[in-house]
Design a protein around this motif. Structure first.
Motif, mmCIF file in Angstrom:
data_model
loop_
_atom_site.group_PDB
_atom_site.id
_atom_site.type_symbol
_atom_site.label_atom_id
_atom_site.label_comp_id
_atom_site.label_asym_id
_atom_site.label_seq_id
_atom_site.Cartn_x
_atom_site.Cartn_y
_atom_site.Cartn_z
ATOM 1 N N GLN A 203 6.938 -24.701 -28.792
ATOM 2 C CA GLN A 203 6.160 -25.052 -27.598
ATOM 3 C C GLN A 203 6.664 -26.373 -27.052
ATOM 4 O O GLN A 203 7.055 -27.263 -27.813
ATOM 5 N N ALA A 204 6.660 -26.492 -25.718
ATOM 6 C CA ALA A 204 7.101 -27.730 -25.068
ATOM 7 C C ALA A 204 6.217 -28.009 -23.855
ATOM 8 O O ALA A 204 6.111 -27.164 -22.960
ATOM 9 N N TRP A 205 5.545 -29.170 -23.852
ATOM 10 C CA TRP A 205 4.704 -29.609 -22.749
ATOM 11 C C TRP A 205 5.135 -31.012 -22.350
ATOM 12 O O TRP A 205 5.723 -31.726 -23.159
ATOM 13 N N GLY A 233 4.889 -24.765 -21.833
ATOM 14 C CA GLY A 233 4.540 -23.484 -22.413
ATOM 15 C C GLY A 233 5.374 -23.145 -23.627
ATOM 16 O O GLY A 233 5.979 -24.011 -24.268
ATOM 17 N N THR A 234 5.428 -21.848 -23.920
ATOM 18 C CA THR A 234 6.086 -21.336 -25.114
ATOM 19 C C THR A 234 7.593 -21.240 -24.916
ATOM 20 O O THR A 234 8.067 -20.823 -23.860
ATOM 21 N N HIS A 247 11.781 -27.143 -18.166
ATOM 22 C CA HIS A 247 12.275 -26.985 -16.796
ATOM 23 C C HIS A 247 11.802 -25.642 -16.212
ATOM 24 O O HIS A 247 11.371 -25.581 -15.048
ATOM 25 N N ARG A 248 11.884 -24.562 -17.006
ATOM 26 C CA ARG A 248 11.484 -23.234 -16.515
ATOM 27 C C ARG A 248 9.983 -23.186 -16.231
ATOM 28 O O ARG A 248 9.550 -22.734 -15.161
ATOM 29 N N GLU A 249 9.168 -23.653 -17.195
ATOM 30 C CA GLU A 249 7.711 -23.592 -17.019
ATOM 31 C C GLU A 249 7.249 -24.495 -15.872
ATOM 32 O O GLU A 249 6.356 -24.122 -15.104
ATOM 33 N N ALA A 250 7.822 -25.687 -15.757
ATOM 34 C CA ALA A 250 7.429 -26.587 -14.675
ATOM 35 C C ALA A 250 7.755 -25.984 -13.316
ATOM 36 O O ALA A 250 6.992 -26.149 -12.347
ATOM 37 N N ALA A 251 8.882 -25.266 -13.220
ATOM 38 C CA ALA A 251 9.243 -24.618 -11.958
ATOM 39 C C ALA A 251 8.327 -23.437 -11.668
ATOM 40 O O ALA A 251 7.920 -23.222 -10.525
ATOM 41 N N GLU A 252 7.988 -22.641 -12.703
ATOM 42 C CA GLU A 252 7.163 -21.446 -12.491
ATOM 43 C C GLU A 252 5.711 -21.812 -12.193
ATOM 44 O O GLU A 252 5.083 -21.227 -11.308
ATOM 45 N N GLY A 277 2.900 -15.182 -36.861
ATOM 46 C CA GLY A 277 3.096 -15.526 -38.255
ATOM 47 C C GLY A 277 4.503 -15.960 -38.590
ATOM 48 O O GLY A 277 5.049 -15.582 -39.637
ATOM 49 N N VAL A 278 5.126 -16.783 -37.728
ATOM 50 C CA VAL A 278 6.510 -17.198 -37.957
ATOM 51 C C VAL A 278 6.617 -18.321 -38.983
ATOM 52 O O VAL A 278 7.715 -18.698 -39.374
ATOM 53 N N GLY A 279 5.494 -18.864 -39.411
ATOM 54 C CA GLY A 279 5.532 -19.970 -40.356
ATOM 55 C C GLY A 279 5.509 -21.312 -39.670
ATOM 56 O O GLY A 279 5.302 -21.413 -38.453
ATOM 57 N N PRO A 280 5.697 -22.390 -40.417
ATOM 58 C CA PRO A 280 5.612 -23.739 -39.841
ATOM 59 C C PRO A 280 6.575 -23.914 -38.668
ATOM 60 O O PRO A 280 7.710 -23.449 -38.698
ATOM 61 N N ASN A 281 6.095 -24.613 -37.643
ATOM 62 C CA ASN A 281 6.920 -24.887 -36.472
ATOM 63 C C ASN A 281 6.405 -26.139 -35.789
ATOM 64 O O ASN A 281 5.335 -26.657 -36.125
ATOM 65 N N ALA A 282 7.184 -26.635 -34.831
ATOM 66 C CA ALA A 282 6.839 -27.864 -34.122
ATOM 67 C C ALA A 282 6.452 -27.559 -32.683
ATOM 68 O O ALA A 282 6.997 -26.652 -32.060
ATOM 69 N N ARG A 283 5.490 -28.329 -32.193
ATOM 70 C CA ARG A 283 5.105 -28.287 -30.778
ATOM 71 C C ARG A 283 5.504 -29.620 -30.160
ATOM 72 O O ARG A 283 4.993 -30.672 -30.546
ATOM 73 N N LEU A 284 6.398 -29.547 -29.215
ATOM 74 C CA LEU A 284 7.062 -30.737 -28.690
ATOM 75 C C LEU A 284 6.299 -31.313 -27.500
ATOM 76 O O LEU A 284 5.789 -30.575 -26.656
ATOM 77 N N ARG A 285 6.216 -32.652 -27.456
ATOM 78 C CA ARG A 285 5.660 -33.352 -26.305
ATOM 79 C C ARG A 285 6.769 -34.205 -25.682
ATOM 80 O O ARG A 285 7.468 -34.933 -26.385
ATOM 81 N N LEU A 286 6.900 -34.057 -24.339
ATOM 82 C CA LEU A 286 7.989 -34.722 -23.627
ATOM 83 C C LEU A 286 7.447 -35.488 -22.424
ATOM 84 O O LEU A 286 6.262 -35.394 -22.096
#
Length: 782
Positions: A203-205, A233-234, A247-252, A277-286
C-alpha cells in the motif's frame, strides 16, 4: 415621521445564540432539553434576553447549562428563521428568529468531566460525530450545526443561512457534505527506517502538497456524507514500484501530477489478510509536491468522480496505517460475511443479539483463518451450524467478495471499545442442499431468516443482488411471459385454488405453461399459452432469463422467461384459466401471495429498464369480443392491501406511538402506531415480526387479540386497504429504535391528549377501540 411610527415600521424578530463545542477528537457537544416533546437535541445555548448582546447570551447559557465558563473565539454562522417556521417552538407565535452560532472551542478531558447539567432543563448531553449528531437534531438545526462546524473546520468565513439554506455561495465542505468521524489517538508505529527487503509493500499513500503548503484530500461521497482521505491505494501487479502506485492512484482519484515522492516511513501489516493472506507486509507513507491538477474525472475503481479538497496538514484527517485485520484496531478493521442464496433465490439472515440487527452471517478474522473467504465460511458455521460443504462459491466469485460494505459500529464502554468502523468483505455462496439443519450460536444469534432479495436488509447489497447476472442454465421445457407496461407495472395472473391439482394454487404468477410437441421453439410455447389463457398476441417478445421451479418431490423444472411490453386493460382480456389478471408495481409485490422467485424476477427486470415516463398509459380501444367467452372479472374488483397495527396500552392507559422519519414515503414526521404490511405470512405472524424488527418487543401469539378493523382508501387510483389493529395483552421488553431510518422516537401518549400530527385513520381507530367499536371506514365516497 414620528419616532413611534417609524419604530412600528421596523421588523421585530427573536434572537438566539448557541455554540459549537467539541472534545479533543472532534465530536460535537449536544444537549437534550426536557421541554421538547419530539425528543430532539440542541447545541448549548438559548434565547437572547432583553438588553443582552448575543455573545453575552451564549456565554451565560453555557455557564448555566454546562457549569463551564468558556471564551468565544468567532461567529461561525448566522441563521434567520422565517415567521412561523415549523422547526420553531410549536404552538407559540414567533415573528422569526436570528440565531448566532459561536465557536466555543475544544474541551480538555478535565473540562468534559466538569460538565454539570441543570436536570430540570436538560436530561443529558453527549459528544457525537457529526453524522450521528445531525440525526438527533431537527432538520434545520442539523444544517445550522453542520455549516457552523464546517466553517470552523475549514477556517472559512461566517456561514450565512436562511431557513436552513446558504444565502451566499455554498462552501466546499457543505457542497460535498464532508463529515468528520472519531479516530482514536493511537496508531501503529511509523517506522522511519527503510522497508526491510523481506517485506513486500502492499500500500502507498501520500501527503500531496500544493505550493502554499496545503494538502490535497479526496472524498468519496456516500449515503451518510463524505469522509476525507489522502490519495493513494493498493500496489497492483502492473506497478513497478510503490511510487508508481502513488502516481497512478493520485491521477485516477484526484487527477494530480506529482513530483518524485519522498518516503516518510512505513507501517507493519503483520498478516496481510486483507490482501488474501500474503503474510507480513509494509504500508508505505510518502510525500510529494503537486505540479498540476487536471479537470475532475471518473475514478475507474468507483465509476464516479471523487471530491477534491484542500486542507492544512492539521486539518487533514488521515491517520497512518494500523493493522486493519486486527479487531483491536479501532480506527476500523476488516470483517467478513457470507451471502448464502438458497434454491428459491432467498438470502440467509441472522439476528445478532449484541446489536439487535438482522444481518447476513459474518464476523471478525482469526489468526488461524486461511483466507478471507474462509473467515466467512467459519462464521457461517459458528453462527448457523451450516458446514462449509453445504455451500459452494457463486460462479465468478470464488476468490473475491461480491461487496465491501463500510459501516459504523457503536462504542461499547463495558468492553473498552470506542466507536469504530467495519470494512465488511461479503462473499457470495449458493446453498447446495434443500435439507438445512440449523444449530444457532446461542450467545450471539437469536434466530435465522431466509429473505427474498427485495427484503435484504442492506440497501447496497440488495441493489447489487437484484442486478446480479444469472449463471448459464440448462435447456428449459417451460416458458412464461413477463409482461410490463409504460408505467413500469407487471401483469400477474391469480391462479385457481385447486391444491394438489395445479402448480402454485391460489398464488399470483406469470402467464405461461409447458412446451408441447407442436411448439417449434419456446417462443412458440409462450405465444401459444398467451393466446390460449388470455387471448393475448404481443408484437415483441425477447428472452430475458431462465428460472427454476421446485416440485414437492425435490425435482426442479427450468422455465424460459420472455419479456414483452403491453399497455392494454387486463379486464378486457378473454381469461380462460385462473381468477383474474391485474397490473402491479414492483414495490407492491411483497403484499401479494407470490413466489419469492417470481417477485425477484420482476424486480430484476425492473432494475434493468430505463426510468419509466410518468402519466397515464394510453389504453387502446378493446377489440370486439368473440360471441362466446368467459366473462371478465367484475368491474372494480381489485386486491386489497393488508396492514397490521399494534395497539399497545400500558396499565395507566397510555398508548404507544412512533414518530415516523422525515424521509418516510408515508406520513413523514407524523405519529403512528407500530405497523407493517403482511408479506407471505398470516397477520399475527406479521405483527410479531414487525414488533421485534421495529421496536425490539417480544409478543406471543396467545397474547394477541383483534380489536378493530379500518377499511380505508387514499387517492382514487390507490388500492384500498384493510388496517387490522391488534392489542397485545402482555409483552416483553421496552420499545427501542431498531429501524431509525423509519422511526425516530417511541413514546406512550395519553389517548385523551394525542398529538396533533397523528395519522388520521390511526386517530379514528384509537377512538373506536376505546369505545369498543370493532369496525370503521374512512376515505370512501359518501
Amino acid at each position: 415621521m414620528p419616532a413611534d411610527q417609524y419604530a412600528a415600521t421596523r421588523h421585530a424578530a427573536w434572537l438566539g445564540a448557541a455554540a459549537i463545542i467539541t472534545n479533543e477528537v472532534g465530536q460535537v457537544l449536544l444537549v437534550r432539553p426536557t421541554y421538547r416533546e419530539d425528543g430532539s437535541w440542541v447545541l448549548p445555548g438559548g434565547v437572547v434576553e432583553h438588553g443582552e448582546h448575543p455573545h453575552v447570551t451564549c456565554r451565560r447559557e453555557i455557564t448555566e447549562e454546562l457549569g463551564l465558563d468558556l471564551p468565544l473565539s468567532a461567529v461561525l454562522a448566522v441563521h434567520s428563521f422565517s415567521s412561523g417556521h415549523p422547526d420553531l417552538r410549536p404552538g407559540a407565535y414567533c415573528p422569526g428568529e436570528v440565531r448566532f452560532v459561536f465557536d466555543g472551542g475544544v474541551l480538555t478531558p478535565d473540562q468534559v468531566e466538569a460538565i454539570r447539567l441543570p436536570h430540570e432543563e436538560l436530561s443529558e448531553c453527549a459528544f457525537l460525530d457529526t453524522r450521528d449528531a445531525v440525526q438527533r437534531l431537527r432538520p434545520v438545526d442539523g444544517q445550522i450545526m453542520l455549516s457552523a462546524y464546517r466553517a470552523r473546520l475549514g477556517n472559512t468565513a461566517t456561514a450565512h443561512l436562511a431557513d436552513g439554506q446558504h444565502i451566499l455561495e455554498v462552501p466546499a465542505l457543505d457542497r460535498h457534505d464532508v463529515h468528520v468521524r472519531y479516530r482514536p489517538l493511537w496508531d501503529s508505529p511509523l517506522h522511519r527506517s527503510p522497508v526491510p527487503e523481506r517485506l513486500p509493500v502492499r500500500q502507498a499513500w501520500a501527503w500531496c502538497f500544493i505550493p502554499d503548503g496545503r494538502v490535497v484530500v479526496v472524498a468519496d461521497p456516500g449515503p451518510r456524507g463524505a469522509l476525507p482521505m489522502l490519495p493513494g491505494g493498493t500496489v497492483e501487479s502492473t506497478d513497478a514500484t510503490p511510487e508508481d502506485t502513488l502516481h497512478r492512484e493520485a491521477a485516477e482519484e484526484a487527477q494530480l501530477t506529482l513530483t518524485d515522492p519522498v518516503r516518510l516511513g512505513w507501517v507493519l501489516d503483520k498478516t496481510g489478510e486483507v490482501y488474501g493472506g500474503v503474510g507480513p507486509n509494509a504500508r508505505l507513507r510518502l510525500a510529494a509536491w503537486v505540479t498540476d491538477i487536471g479537470p475532475a474525472a471518473v475514478d475507474p475503481a468507483t465509476g464516479h468522480p471523487f471530491a477534491r479538497l484542500l486542507a492544512t496538514p492539521a486539518q487533514t484527517l488521515d491517520r497512518p496505517g494500523e493493522d486493519i485485520a486486527s479487531r483491536s484496531t479501532f480506527t476500523g478493521h476488516v470483517t467478513c460475511g457470507a451471502i448464502v442464496v438458497d434454491q428459491f433465490g432467498r438470502i440467509l439472515h441472522v439476528l445478532h443479539l449484541a446489536s439487535g440487527k438482522v444481518l447476513v452471517p459474518g464476523g471478525h478474522t482469526e489468526p488461524t483463518d486461511d483466507s478471507l473467504a474462509a473467515v466467512a465460511l467459519r462464521e457461517l458455521h459458528e453462527e448457523t451450524g451450516l458446514p462449509p460443504g453445504a455451500v459452494t462459491p457463486w460462479p465468478g466469485y470464488e476468490t473475491v467478495p461480491l461487496d465491501i460494505d463500510i459501516h459504523d459500529i457503536d462504542a461499547r464502554p463495558g468492553k473498552g471499545e470506542p466507536g469504530h468502523q467495519h470494512f465488511d468483505l461479503r462473499f457470495l455462496f449458493r446453498l447446495q442442499t434443500t435439507e438445512v439443519s440449523v444449530a444457532l450460536q446461542q450467545e450471539e444469534v437469536g434466530g435465522i431468516e431466509w429473505r427474498p432479495v427485495d427484503r435484504v436488509t442492506s440497501p447496497a447489497l440488495r441493489n447489487m443482488l437484484l442486478k446480479l447476472p444469472l449463471p448459464v442454465e440448462p435447456e428449459a421445457a417451460n416458458a412464461s411471459a413477463l409482461i410490463y407496461n409504460d408505467r413500469g407495472e407487471y401483469l400477474l395472473h391469480l391462479r385457481d385454488y385447486f391444491p394438489g391439482q395445479i402448480w402454485e394454487p391460489g398464488m399470483w404468477s406469470l402467464l405461461g405453461g409447458g412446451r408441447e410437441p407442436q411448439d417449434a421453439t419456446l417462443e412458440h410455447t409462450v405465444r401459444r399459452e398467451l393466446a390460449e389463457e388470455a387471448g393475448l398476441d404481443l408484437a415483441g417478445l425477447s428472452p430475458f432469463a431462465t428460472e427454476y421451479a421446485s416440485h414437492d418431490d425435490g425435482t426442479t423444472v427450468p422455465i424460459a422467461v420472455y419479456a414483452g411490453r403491453w399497455n392494454g386493460d387486463p379486464r378486457e382480456l378473454r381469461l380462460t384459466e385462473g381468477v383474474m389478471l391485474a397490473w402491479f408495481a414492483p414495490d407492491d409485490l411483497h403484499r401479494l401471495r407470490i413466489a419469492d422467485t417470481t417477485s425477484a424476477l420482476v424486480r430484476r427486470h425492473a432494475a434493468s429498464l430505463p426510468p419509466m415516463r410518468s402519466g397515464p398509459v394510453p389504453v387502446p380501444a378493446p377489440a370486439p369480443a368473440p360471441a362466446e367467452h368467459r366473462p371478465a372479472s367484475p368491474h372494480g374488483t381489485v386486491p386489497h392491501i393488508i396492514g397490521v397495527h399494534l395497539y399497545l396500552e400500558r396499565p395507566d392507559g397510555t398508548v404507544l406511538l412512533g414518530l415516523r422519519h422525515p424521509d418516510s414515503a408515508f406520513a413523514p414526521s407524523t405519529w403512528h402506531v407500530l405497523a407493517g404490511h403482511c408479506e407471505q405470512e398470516n397477520a399475527i405472524d406479521c405483527l410479531i415480526r414487525e414488533a421485534m424488527e421495529e421496536a425490539g418487543l417480544r409478543i406471543e401469539r396467545q397474547d394477541v387479540e383483534l380489536v378493530h378493523v379500518v377499511h380505508h382508501i387514499g387517492q382514487p387510483r390507490n388500492p384500498p386497504r384493510m388496517a387490522l389493529f391488534f392489542r397485545a395483552r402482555t409483552w416483553g421488553g421496552e420499545p427501542v429504535l431498531r429501524e431509525p431510518d423509519k422511526c425516530t422516537q417511541w413514546k406512550f401518549w395519553d389517548p385523551t391528549a394525542l398529538p396533533d400530527d397523528l395519522v388520521p385513520y390511526t386517530r379514528l381507530a384509537i377512538t373506536k377501540i376505546r369505545n369498543g367499536e370493532p369496525y370503521s371506514e374512512t376515505g370512501w365516497p359518501a
